[in-house]
Design an enzyme around this catalytic site. Structure first.
Site, PDB file in Angstrom:
ATOM      1  N   GLY A 327      39.247  27.710  82.794  1.00 30.43           N
ATOM      2  CA  GLY A 327      38.124  27.109  82.103  1.00 30.43           C
ATOM      3  C   GLY A 327      37.028  26.722  83.071  1.00 30.43           C
ATOM      4  O   GLY A 327      37.105  26.981  84.280  1.00 30.43           O
ATOM      5  N   ASP A 443      34.064  15.359  73.391  1.00 27.49           N
ATOM      6  CA  ASP A 443      34.219  16.816  73.522  1.00 27.49           C
ATOM      7  C   ASP A 443      35.295  17.321  72.552  1.00 27.49           C
ATOM      8  O   ASP A 443      36.161  18.120  72.916  1.00 27.49           O
ATOM      9  CB  ASP A 443      34.570  17.196  74.959  1.00 27.49           C
TER      10      ASP A 443
END
Length: 608
Positions: A327, A443
């Site tokens: 990521g 998030d």
């Protein structure tokens, strides 16, 4: 500016005085061509400066070019090195006189950076006529110490404590006890040792100080940072300077040598200035970040997640063998703590210069204990390396199961989606109300919802989280946090209201609509002339009483889809005051879908 120039001038003068290679003599070396390779964290004492290795990792070369390890504060402190395994962080040592079994009795590792498997031991003086019964498995329990001063007619034996060796079962009636020893390093017999004419006994020593693997993966070398040479704790990566080419020909004599010398010194001076400036600028911020993290972790010890070293992380992940994903914030590897406990280890990038993401995640996760929030097992803050260790969730992220509208291969079914949505809502509601301080995630998205073997959802990735008191109605933010498409309008513009826990509600609403629509949050074509925002498209279908047309097979499916869509639309109201709290959201998801009312059209001002 003048002081700056003087500072660099002094460095150049020092380089010219000490020689161009003063920082480049940390390269790999050997005492002889068959001996073990010597590199960081070891150094050759007397040949290489202190910054080439950690304190206590000093090696030396004997007059006959054998490699010698010195153990400080030990009665027997000189042992010869047979092999160094930098991957396993293990060094094999032996005694050329064949007396290793005797010498380890007085070997102390307490002041050294090394450790070894050990056990207790007792020595006995026995008559030379003692018979050792090889048929009762005692021959391996009595170890003859031939190098100890034996009296005429007597010999010294050592008995190691173990389940297989009981003093009561050994023929020691005619022997006299000499001395007890505790924590004696265990000797391993080696049958495949080359180039050793002495008794094939080897002592394995291990070290846990972080190795140079991090630098080697970047094709760089290691040395101690000059600020930490006295501590022996921090190292830095560097690129060796290229060596100048040898002079071609010598017929011009002194003139050629003078030109070559001036050119070489100029190149070295410029290179040294560039290297020093690079490391000064790149390390200053990183060192400050490390000190900040260390201060925080000292205060954090009471909260008790396990802290691992970089060597532990390599062992847990089997040298980073199985990569689970990559990521923006780092790589994730599968690891094993025990046969029952699998973990996911996230190695963080150094993208956040102040280490805020790392501190946020560690600090936040230490406060959380909930079925629908991922559990942090431990963390690593070892120099440049920062890692987070989580429970391993075999079904990965929710994103893997959000298919497009025409793909049913990964569709979980509406009853399972309903359970997942309710679990996520309970997890977020716990963050907002279940802890001493309110935790705002900032998030929430499918990538950060992980699923266990039973598809129980768990909220993860708290790198952007913020803490605030429960009675605090708004928080201050200098920059927008989150992922585009999931960020609440007030995070971008205060014209919509203050940033608060309602910002997480908005992100959850977008996630619900993605679960309903089975697609990413983007614009779609409703007809050939007009683009429609995806949540607005869902609102229009519901308002007109139309079927959502997404994996709907019966009336029960339609009710589940309609309920998730209505709750999602309530959550994405433009103004925070119009959105429900997560507690209310949980109640709405637990209610029958027929009892839910449609929210106001949040797109009325944008659809004209």
């Amino acid at each position: 500016m003048l002081l700056f120039l003087v500072y660099w001038l002094l460095i150049v003068v020092h380089v010219l005085h000490c020689g161009a290679g003063s920082l480049e003599n940390c390269t790999e070396t050997r005492c002889n061509h068959l001996g073990p390779a010597i590199r960081f964290p070891f150094r050759v004492k007397g040949r290489q400066p202190r910054h080439c290795g950690y304190k206590g990792f000093d090696l030396s070369c004997t007059n006959d070019n054998q490699t010698l390890l010195e153990i400080p504060s030990s009665a027997y402190n000189k042992l010869f090195v047979y092999m160094i395994n930098y991957t396993d962080q293990r060094i094999k040592i032996y005694d050329p006189n064949g007396c290793l079994r005797t010498q380890v009795l007085n070997l102390s590792l307490s002041s050294s950076p090394f450790e070894s498997k050990s056990r207790d031991c007792t020595t006995f003086s026995c008559p030379s006529s003692i018979e050792r019964d090889r048929h009762s498995n005692i021959s391996g329990c009595l170890v003859k110490l031939s190098c100890l001063g034996n009296n005429p007619g007597h010999q010294i034996f050592a008995v190691h404590s173990s389940d297989d060796c009981s003093i009561d079962s050994l023929p020691l009636l005619s022997c006299t006890k000499v001395r007890d020893y505790s924590s004696v390093p265990s000797i391993l017999p080696e049958d495949n040792i080359r180039n050793l004419s002495t008794q094939n006994d080897i002592l394995d020593l291990y070290w846990s100080i972080r190795s140079c693997d991090y630098c080697q993966r970047m094709e760089k070398k290691c040395r101690l940072h000059y600020k930490y040479q006295s501590v022996g704790r921090e190292f830095e990566c560097y690129l060796p300077l290229p060596k100048p080419p040898p002079p071609k020909g010598s017929h011009n004599g002194r003139a050629s040598l003078k030109v070559l010398g001036i050119s070489t010194l100029s190149v070295v001076a410029i290179a040294m200035l560039s290297v020093i400036y690079y490391f000064y600028s790149s390390n200053k911020t990183e060192k400050e970040s490390q000190r900040r993290i260390e201060r925080y972790l000292d205060d954090y010890k009471a909260q008790k997640p396990s802290r691992y070293s970089y060597a532990d992380i390599k062992r847990i992940t089997n040298q980073f063998k199985e990569k689970l994903g990559q990521g923006a914030y780092g790589s994730v590897f599968k690891g094993t703590l025990s046969t029952e406990l699998l973990v996911a280890v996230k190695i963080l990038n150094n993208s956040n210069e102040k280490g805020e993401d790392f501190i946020n995640e560690v600090g936040t996760m230490g406060r959380i204990h909930h079925l629908n929030v991922v559990r942090m097992v431990g963390f690593c803050a070892d120099g440049y390396i920062r890692a987070l260790v989580y429970e391993f969730l075999p079904n990965g992220s929710l994103q893997n199961f959000l298919s497009s509208a025409d793909d049913k291969s990964s569709f979980l079914g509406w009853d399972k989606l309903q359970e997942i949505a309710l679990g996520i809502a309970k997890g977020i509601e716990y963050l907002h109300q279940g802890c001493d301080q309110r935790i705002l995630h900032f998030d929430i998205k499918p990538h950060n919802i992980l699923l266990d073997q039973n598809f129980t959802p768990k909220v993860s990735d708290f790198g952007l989280a913020k803490l605030c008191s429960k009675d605090q109605s708004a928080i201050s933010m200098t920059t927008a946090r989150g992922t585009i498409g999931y960020i609440a309008p007030e995070v971008f513009s205060r014209n919509f209201g203050n940033v608060s826990y309602k910002s997480d509600v908005y992100s959850f609403g977008i996630l619900l609509l993605e679960m309903v629509g089975g697609r990413k949050n983007f614009k779609i074509m409703e007809d050939s002339t007009r683009e429609v925002y995806f949540p607005e498209w869902i609102y229009n279908l519901l308002e007109q009483g139309n079927d959502l047309r997404i994996h709907i097979e019966d009336e029960g499916d339609a009710k589940f889809a309609r309920k998730l869509a209505i709750v999602g639309l309530w959550c994405i109201q433009w103004h925070p005051i119009d959105r429900p709290s997560m507690k209310v959201v949980v109640q709405m998801l637990e209610r029958e879908g027929d009892n839910l009312t449609m929210p106001p059209n949040p797109f009325s001002s944008t659809s004209n």
